[in-house]
Design a protein around this motif. Sequence first.
Motif, PDB file in Angstrom:
ATOM      1  N   ARG A   2       5.011  19.826   2.334  1.00 49.24           N
ATOM      2  CA  ARG A   2       3.808  19.517   3.098  1.00 49.24           C
ATOM      3  C   ARG A   2       3.260  18.126   2.850  1.00 49.24           C
ATOM      4  O   ARG A   2       2.309  17.715   3.488  1.00 49.24           O
ATOM      5  N   THR A   3       3.841  17.376   1.953  1.00 52.06           N
ATOM      6  CA  THR A   3       3.300  16.064   1.624  1.00 52.06           C
ATOM      7  C   THR A   3       3.973  14.962   2.432  1.00 52.06           C
ATOM      8  O   THR A   3       5.184  14.900   2.518  1.00 52.06           O
ATOM      9  N   LEU A   4       3.137  14.112   3.018  1.00 49.20           N
ATOM     10  CA  LEU A   4       3.602  12.891   3.654  1.00 49.20           C
ATOM     11  C   LEU A   4       3.276  11.734   2.718  1.00 49.20           C
ATOM     12  O   LEU A   4       2.170  11.660   2.169  1.00 49.20           O
ATOM     13  N   PHE A   5       4.223  10.861   2.529  1.00 50.31           N
ATOM     14  CA  PHE A   5       4.055   9.680   1.700  1.00 50.31           C
ATOM     15  C   PHE A   5       4.291   8.471   2.592  1.00 50.31           C
ATOM     16  O   PHE A   5       5.323   8.387   3.257  1.00 50.31           O
ATOM     17  N   ALA A   6       3.327   7.571   2.638  1.00 50.77           N
ATOM     18  CA  ALA A   6       3.450   6.372   3.478  1.00 50.77           C
ATOM     19  C   ALA A   6       3.373   5.127   2.615  1.00 50.77           C
ATOM     20  O   ALA A   6       2.673   5.095   1.595  1.00 50.77           O
TER      21      ALA A   6
ATOM     22  N   GLU B  80     -13.220   7.794  10.613  1.00 54.84           N
ATOM     23  CA  GLU B  80     -14.579   7.850  10.062  1.00 54.84           C
ATOM     24  C   GLU B  80     -14.603   8.626   8.753  1.00 54.84           C
ATOM     25  O   GLU B  80     -13.661   9.310   8.402  1.00 54.84           O
ATOM     26  N   GLY B  81     -15.749   8.492   8.066  1.00 52.36           N
ATOM     27  CA  GLY B  81     -15.931   9.200   6.811  1.00 52.36           C
ATOM     28  C   GLY B  81     -15.082   8.606   5.704  1.00 52.36           C
ATOM     29  O   GLY B  81     -14.523   7.529   5.846  1.00 52.36           O
ATOM     30  N   PRO B  82     -14.974   9.320   4.590  1.00 51.45           N
ATOM     31  CA  PRO B  82     -14.054   8.838   3.549  1.00 51.45           C
ATOM     32  C   PRO B  82     -12.642   8.748   4.120  1.00 51.45           C
ATOM     33  O   PRO B  82     -12.301   9.466   5.055  1.00 51.45           O
ATOM     34  N   GLY B  83     -11.848   7.866   3.558  1.00 53.05           N
ATOM     35  CA  GLY B  83     -10.485   7.681   4.041  1.00 53.05           C
ATOM     36  C   GLY B  83      -9.705   8.977   4.149  1.00 53.05           C
ATOM     37  O   GLY B  83      -9.825   9.860   3.301  1.00 53.05           O
ATOM     38  N   TRP B  84      -8.927   9.120   5.198  1.00 54.34           N
ATOM     39  CA  TRP B  84      -8.153  10.332   5.450  1.00 54.34           C
ATOM     40  C   TRP B  84      -6.968  10.429   4.509  1.00 54.34           C
ATOM     41  O   TRP B  84      -6.650  11.468   3.981  1.00 54.34           O
ATOM     42  N   TRP B  85      -6.255   9.311   4.346  1.00 50.68           N
ATOM     43  CA  TRP B  85      -5.113   9.257   3.444  1.00 50.68           C
ATOM     44  C   TRP B  85      -5.590   8.881   2.042  1.00 50.68           C
ATOM     45  O   TRP B  85      -6.533   8.105   1.884  1.00 50.68           O
ATOM     46  N   LYS B  86      -4.941   9.423   1.030  1.00 48.86           N
ATOM     47  CA  LYS B  86      -5.298   9.111  -0.355  1.00 48.86           C
ATOM     48  C   LYS B  86      -4.496   7.895  -0.810  1.00 48.86           C
ATOM     49  O   LYS B  86      -3.264   7.934  -0.853  1.00 48.86           O
ATOM     50  N   PRO B  87      -5.198   6.802  -1.169  1.00 42.37           N
ATOM     51  CA  PRO B  87      -4.490   5.625  -1.674  1.00 42.37           C
ATOM     52  C   PRO B  87      -3.873   5.929  -3.033  1.00 42.37           C
ATOM     53  O   PRO B  87      -4.438   6.684  -3.826  1.00 42.37           O
ATOM     54  N   LEU B  88      -2.720   5.336  -3.310  1.00 44.91           N
ATOM     55  CA  LEU B  88      -2.032   5.554  -4.573  1.00 44.91           C
ATOM     56  C   LEU B  88      -1.967   4.265  -5.372  1.00 44.91           C
ATOM     57  O   LEU B  88      -1.830   3.177  -4.813  1.00 44.91           O
ATOM     58  N   GLU B  89      -2.063   4.401  -6.670  1.00 43.41           N
ATOM     59  CA  GLU B  89      -1.973   3.258  -7.578  1.00 43.41           C
ATOM     60  C   GLU B  89      -0.509   2.909  -7.814  1.00 43.41           C
ATOM     61  O   GLU B  89       0.304   3.774  -8.143  1.00 43.41           O
ATOM     62  N   GLU B  90      -0.176   1.649  -7.650  1.00 49.80           N
ATOM     63  CA  GLU B  90       1.184   1.207  -7.955  1.00 49.80           C
ATOM     64  C   GLU B  90       1.305   0.972  -9.451  1.00 49.80           C
ATOM     65  O   GLU B  90       0.511   0.220 -10.025  1.00 49.80           O
ATOM     66  N   VAL B  91       2.263   1.630 -10.082  1.00 53.45           N
ATOM     67  CA  VAL B  91       2.440   1.468 -11.524  1.00 53.45           C
ATOM     68  C   VAL B  91       3.744   0.768 -11.875  1.00 53.45           C
ATOM     69  O   VAL B  91       3.946   0.387 -13.026  1.00 53.45           O
ATOM     70  N   PHE B  92       4.620   0.581 -10.893  1.00 54.05           N
ATOM     71  CA  PHE B  92       5.881  -0.136 -11.145  1.00 54.05           C
ATOM     72  C   PHE B  92       6.450  -0.629  -9.830  1.00 54.05           C
ATOM     73  O   PHE B  92       6.402   0.078  -8.814  1.00 54.05           O
ATOM     74  N   HIS B  93       7.010  -1.820  -9.861  1.00 51.33           N
ATOM     75  CA  HIS B  93       7.688  -2.388  -8.693  1.00 51.33           C
ATOM     76  C   HIS B  93       8.669  -3.448  -9.163  1.00 51.33           C
ATOM     77  O   HIS B  93       8.366  -4.213 -10.074  1.00 51.33           O
ATOM     78  N   THR B  94       9.814  -3.477  -8.539  1.00 49.63           N
ATOM     79  CA  THR B  94      10.782  -4.541  -8.811  1.00 49.63           C
ATOM     80  C   THR B  94      11.393  -5.005  -7.500  1.00 49.63           C
ATOM     81  O   THR B  94      11.444  -4.240  -6.544  1.00 49.63           O
ATOM     82  N   GLU B  95      11.795  -6.236  -7.463  1.00 48.59           N
ATOM     83  CA  GLU B  95      12.454  -6.758  -6.252  1.00 48.59           C
ATOM     84  C   GLU B  95      13.873  -7.129  -6.574  1.00 48.59           C
ATOM     85  O   GLU B  95      14.231  -7.483  -7.618  1.00 48.59           O
TER      86      GLU B  95
ATOM     87  N   PHE C 131       0.846  -1.185   0.000  1.00 45.20           N
ATOM     88  CA  PHE C 131       0.000   0.000   0.000  1.00 45.20           C
ATOM     89  C   PHE C 131       0.885   1.239   0.000  1.00 45.20           C
ATOM     90  O   PHE C 131       1.950   1.255   0.620  1.00 45.20           O
ATOM     91  N   ALA C 132       0.421   2.280  -0.691  1.00 46.81           N
ATOM     92  CA  ALA C 132       1.067   3.592  -0.632  1.00 46.81           C
ATOM     93  C   ALA C 132      -0.036   4.631  -0.561  1.00 46.81           C
ATOM     94  O   ALA C 132      -1.118   4.452  -1.124  1.00 46.81           O
ATOM     95  N   GLN C 133       0.237   5.715   0.153  1.00 44.61           N
ATOM     96  CA  GLN C 133      -0.791   6.732   0.334  1.00 44.61           C
ATOM     97  C   GLN C 133      -0.145   8.076   0.651  1.00 44.61           C
ATOM     98  O   GLN C 133       1.014   8.127   1.053  1.00 44.61           O
ATOM     99  N   ILE C 134      -0.914   9.158   0.448  1.00 46.17           N
ATOM    100  CA  ILE C 134      -0.417  10.492   0.753  1.00 46.17           C
ATOM    101  C   ILE C 134      -1.432  11.271   1.582  1.00 46.17           C
ATOM    102  O   ILE C 134      -2.632  10.994   1.550  1.00 46.17           O
ATOM    103  N   VAL C 135      -0.912  12.220   2.322  1.00 47.58           N
ATOM    104  CA  VAL C 135      -1.714  13.179   3.065  1.00 47.58           C
ATOM    105  C   VAL C 135      -0.836  14.413   3.213  1.00 47.58           C
ATOM    106  O   VAL C 135       0.390  14.329   3.065  1.00 47.58           O
TER     107      VAL C 135
END
Length: 113
Positions: free
Chosen positions: A49-53, A98-113, A4-8
Amino acid sequence: MKRFAQIVHLKPSAVEAYKECHANVWPEVLQQIKDCNITDYSIFFDNERTLFATFKYVGDDFEADMARMQANPKVREWWVMTDGMQESPIPGAIGSAEGPGWWKPLEEVFHTE
């Protein structure tokens, strides 16, 4: 395992307090995160001002685990504190619990291991 990745957004007036509380996360919150099958949880700050989790979910019922997380009174207390330091990019968001999610979920478009 699901990633999961998200921003606020962080309020500029709260930068130091946010960093301080995350340098000393309450043990009950850390234990609940672990008990809810979340691993490798990181939060990054971009100095504006952006937090990325990002975190990994290693359980098999994300909704049930998140309901258990939300039911923990100490986690809810933590969310009240940290939500007050943040501004959600989600229209109509009220807070983490409560309510809509506080953090905005992000779409993963690339990942490598």
